[in-house]
Design a protein around this motif. Sequence first.
Motif, PDB file in Angstrom:
ATOM      1  N   SER A 150      52.709  42.025  31.581  1.00 30.74           N
ATOM      2  CA  SER A 150      51.852  41.423  30.677  1.00 30.74           C
ATOM      3  C   SER A 150      50.781  40.585  31.321  1.00 30.74           C
ATOM      4  O   SER A 150      49.722  40.459  30.883  1.00 30.74           O
ATOM      5  N   PHE A 151      50.703  40.209  32.643  1.00 32.08           N
ATOM      6  CA  PHE A 151      50.011  39.370  33.332  1.00 32.08           C
ATOM      7  C   PHE A 151      48.962  40.375  33.925  1.00 32.08           C
ATOM      8  O   PHE A 151      47.627  40.029  33.711  1.00 32.08           O
ATOM      9  N   GLU A 152      49.091  41.577  34.177  1.00 27.98           N
ATOM     10  CA  GLU A 152      48.349  42.597  34.403  1.00 27.98           C
ATOM     11  C   GLU A 152      47.357  42.905  33.213  1.00 27.98           C
ATOM     12  O   GLU A 152      46.014  43.254  33.496  1.00 27.98           O
ATOM     13  N   ASP A 153      47.818  43.261  31.968  1.00 28.74           N
ATOM     14  CA  ASP A 153      47.029  43.439  30.792  1.00 28.74           C
ATOM     15  C   ASP A 153      46.025  42.033  30.764  1.00 28.74           C
ATOM     16  O   ASP A 153      44.986  42.338  30.527  1.00 28.74           O
ATOM     17  N   LEU A 154      46.675  40.906  30.790  1.00 30.31           N
ATOM     18  CA  LEU A 154      45.628  39.831  30.520  1.00 30.31           C
ATOM     19  C   LEU A 154      44.682  39.603  31.787  1.00 30.31           C
ATOM     20  O   LEU A 154      43.647  39.206  31.216  1.00 30.31           O
ATOM     21  N   PHE A 155      44.857  40.035  33.052  1.00 34.35           N
ATOM     22  CA  PHE A 155      43.667  39.857  33.870  1.00 34.35           C
ATOM     23  C   PHE A 155      42.827  41.200  34.116  1.00 34.35           C
ATOM     24  O   PHE A 155      42.057  41.148  35.006  1.00 34.35           O
ATOM     25  N   GLU A 156      42.943  42.039  33.177  1.00 32.59           N
ATOM     26  CA  GLU A 156      42.283  43.509  33.137  1.00 32.59           C
ATOM     27  C   GLU A 156      40.877  42.973  33.300  1.00 32.59           C
ATOM     28  O   GLU A 156      39.952  43.806  34.024  1.00 32.59           O
ATOM     29  N   ALA A 157      40.109  41.972  32.856  1.00 27.82           N
ATOM     30  CA  ALA A 157      38.573  41.859  32.992  1.00 27.82           C
ATOM     31  C   ALA A 157      38.333  40.814  33.995  1.00 27.82           C
ATOM     32  O   ALA A 157      37.269  40.398  34.127  1.00 27.82           O
ATOM     33  N   VAL A 158      39.421  40.410  34.926  1.00 26.03           N
ATOM     34  CA  VAL A 158      39.087  39.559  35.985  1.00 26.03           C
ATOM     35  C   VAL A 158      39.330  40.597  37.314  1.00 26.03           C
ATOM     36  O   VAL A 158      40.459  40.702  37.800  1.00 26.03           O
ATOM     37  N   PRO A 159      38.135  40.701  38.045  1.00 27.83           N
ATOM     38  CA  PRO A 159      38.135  41.724  39.002  1.00 27.83           C
ATOM     39  C   PRO A 159      38.813  41.223  40.257  1.00 27.83           C
ATOM     40  O   PRO A 159      39.456  42.020  41.108  1.00 27.83           O
ATOM     41  N   SER A 160      38.956  39.926  40.308  1.00 26.71           N
ATOM     42  CA  SER A 160      39.547  39.277  41.462  1.00 26.71           C
ATOM     43  C   SER A 160      41.290  39.410  41.531  1.00 26.71           C
ATOM     44  O   SER A 160      41.973  39.305  42.502  1.00 26.71           O
ATOM     45  N   MET A 161      41.792  39.617  40.385  1.00 25.88           N
ATOM     46  CA  MET A 161      43.317  39.593  40.066  1.00 25.88           C
ATOM     47  C   MET A 161      43.891  41.097  39.961  1.00 25.88           C
ATOM     48  O   MET A 161      43.307  41.764  39.097  1.00 25.88           O
ATOM     49  N   ILE A 162      44.193  41.597  41.127  1.00 27.96           N
ATOM     50  CA  ILE A 162      44.593  42.977  41.310  1.00 27.96           C
ATOM     51  C   ILE A 162      46.257  43.015  41.481  1.00 27.96           C
ATOM     52  O   ILE A 162      46.645  42.346  42.236  1.00 27.96           O
ATOM     53  N   ARG A 163      46.587  44.032  40.843  1.00 29.28           N
ATOM     54  CA  ARG A 163      48.085  44.414  41.242  1.00 29.28           C
ATOM     55  C   ARG A 163      47.986  45.380  42.461  1.00 29.28           C
ATOM     56  O   ARG A 163      47.473  46.328  42.437  1.00 29.28           O
ATOM     57  N   ILE A 164      48.851  44.385  43.459  1.00 31.42           N
ATOM     58  CA  ILE A 164      48.411  44.966  44.771  1.00 31.42           C
ATOM     59  C   ILE A 164      49.864  45.776  45.245  1.00 31.42           C
ATOM     60  O   ILE A 164      49.789  46.591  46.288  1.00 31.42           O
ATOM     61  N   HIS A 165      50.906  45.659  44.360  1.00 26.94           N
ATOM     62  CA  HIS A 165      52.376  46.366  44.694  1.00 26.94           C
ATOM     63  C   HIS A 165      52.952  46.349  43.377  1.00 26.94           C
ATOM     64  O   HIS A 165      52.659  45.574  42.533  1.00 26.94           O
ATOM     65  N   ARG A 166      54.080  46.873  43.414  1.00 27.14           N
ATOM     66  CA  ARG A 166      54.893  47.086  42.103  1.00 27.14           C
ATOM     67  C   ARG A 166      55.312  45.667  41.479  1.00 27.14           C
ATOM     68  O   ARG A 166      55.766  45.407  40.491  1.00 27.14           O
ATOM     69  N   SER A 167      55.512  44.697  42.633  1.00 26.99           N
ATOM     70  CA  SER A 167      56.324  43.618  42.518  1.00 26.99           C
ATOM     71  C   SER A 167      54.989  42.459  42.242  1.00 26.99           C
ATOM     72  O   SER A 167      55.428  41.004  42.160  1.00 26.99           O
TER      73      SER A 167
END
Length: 124
Positions: free
Chosen positions: A61-78
């Motif tokens: 849900s946070f990954e979806d929320l930050f989709e438009a913020v380039p500095s917030m990246i999912r870097i690992h499954r956790s």
Amino acid sequence: HLKILKTNLDQSENIKVAIPVLGKIVFIATNEILYMKGEGAYTNIFKIDGSQLLVSRNLKSFEDLFEAVPSMIRIHRSYIANTKHIIAIGKTDGGFVEFSDNNQIPVSQEKINEILETVKLMKR
């Protein structure tokens, strides 16, 4: 035009998000977040001031929320990381990133190049 673009990017990088915590809604600017750790249906938010927030929302849900913020990246499954606070990337032990508070979290190998590209883009 470049100056306007940079201003708009800087503003989009510091948006405030409303996060439900213990019966209230807390507003946090994205630049206050170091990283987020997903723990099942919960996410632990680690902030630059050393405090933590436990939120009853999963990491997706946070990954979806930050989709438009380039500095917030999912870097690992956790983990989701704020690349603005990464000070080092290590390639030992499967790979990790280090933050300005000296904490280290794992990073998946395929995300290292994405982090490097984001950091390089932010320096322009």
